[in-house]
Design an enzyme around this catalytic site. Sequence first.
Site, PDB file in Angstrom:
ATOM      1  N   GLN A   3       0.827  -1.205   0.000  1.00 61.92           N
ATOM      2  CA  GLN A   3       0.000   0.000   0.000  1.00 61.92           C
ATOM      3  C   GLN A   3       0.862   1.257   0.000  1.00 61.92           C
ATOM      4  O   GLN A   3       0.538   2.248  -0.656  1.00 61.92           O
ATOM      5  CB  GLN A   3      -0.922  -0.008   1.226  1.00 61.92           C
ATOM      6  N   GLU A   4       1.968   1.218   0.716  1.00 64.23           N
ATOM      7  CA  GLU A   4       2.830   2.389   0.828  1.00 64.23           C
ATOM      8  C   GLU A   4       3.615   2.669  -0.453  1.00 64.23           C
ATOM      9  O   GLU A   4       3.699   3.811  -0.907  1.00 64.23           O
ATOM     10  CB  GLU A   4       3.814   2.214   1.999  1.00 64.23           C
TER      11      GLU A   4
END
Length: 462
Positions: free
Chosen positions: A294-295
């Site tokens: 996600q990052e």
Amino acid sequence: MLIVSTIGVFIAQGVQWRNHLQRIESRGKLIVAVRESEGIFWANGQEFIGFEKDLIAELERELDMPIQVFAVRDLDDLYGALAAGAVDMALSGTSFGTHDVIASRPYAMTRIGLVHPKTRNIADNPDLESVRTGLLDPLGHQDATKLIDNPPQASAVYDAGRISAELFTLVEMQDLDQVLVDERDFQLQQSVFPDLQFSALDLPARPISVLFNPREDGTLLTQIDEALELFDGSGLLGQMTDRYFGDALEFDYVDNLTFEKHLTARLPTYLSKFKFYADLQGLDWRLLAAQAYQESHLRANARSPTGVRGLMMITLDTAKEMGITDRLDPDQSIKAGARYITTLKNRVPADIPEPDRTWFALASYNVGAGHVEDARKITEKLGDDPDRWIDVRKHLPKLALKDYYPWTRYGYARGAEPVVYVANIRRFYNRIKKEYPQLDEAAEPERLEQLPDIDVPVFPGL
């Protein structure tokens, strides 16, 4: 005269008829059959997980009675055990149309329909020479089965013991053209089968309930109905629904395809590092990997205009706090990310249980622990539960509204971002868990054939 005299002897000896609930209490446990399937009742490492598994645990606490669970893959066996009185009740986890059972009040609602390849909807091809439709629950879904049996070339196939994931796999392999299931079953699997889609039949939404033998005298049914009503009113059922189906509601087909590619191409490079640093902090490495995706989409050199860097997108302040010097180094980035998320989990109030504890920590990683605490206070002030993520996430976006943020301790924040952030990580995490299951010392359920004969029957008069 012999019959009358025999009855008189029984009465004289003080024979007392016991209702169903009293018989269960004298036995000392409630016997339940449940469908064994992912998201319903499924072994995950050394424990069982699933919506129905959690529901059974809540019923056990509410009824204050031990529940012995027998797992069933063949739904014919589940209904057979119920009809014979070998179990007190059953949770098929499927919707129910017409069949000779008694059902509790619904604990969920779902649509019923057909799962088929995105490129081949049978409804759009009426001239096909043959249509092979797989069935998950031929009894519970028999009313819907009649709707798809009308064309003379259609054939419904029930292969006893097939779980939903197997049926979807057969559709992908073209051994079946489509499968008749509840949308609920497909939602639990759709991230694994991105090339399949669900098409609802023209039928009203259907209930999913606890099932009882038609001769059940109502004593156990009443207890279960009261418990389910309590769970619904307290918001517990909503929280459980979010736990198992929340990521399905956020499903994005295009983003999922990108994730699948990166899961194969990028994750293996960092797999050992995620495992090592997650183990040091007592974390599930798969959650850490989902967060990293996600990052940064698992790019070690990822950079943001706001100044965050690396796989875990670490800020300068966090890097100093976690004791690392090079945020673009994968080892240091994963080490810092694992330590930081553990620190944030430890800051979450101790009485907040999992998995909400983890969701709050992830939201804090994204927007800051102070802003999450502000959102919890807003949640409480507006009458919702500040200890439940499903409630707090509704109010996090209010941190961007001038009606709210001037009165908070930490002020303005883009509160909608952590809601999406956590939802995405949950979705990625569930997918990685399917790809990398924990198989060491996997739990084995008690199966229906292990049901001791001494417990049959459980209904008076059988």
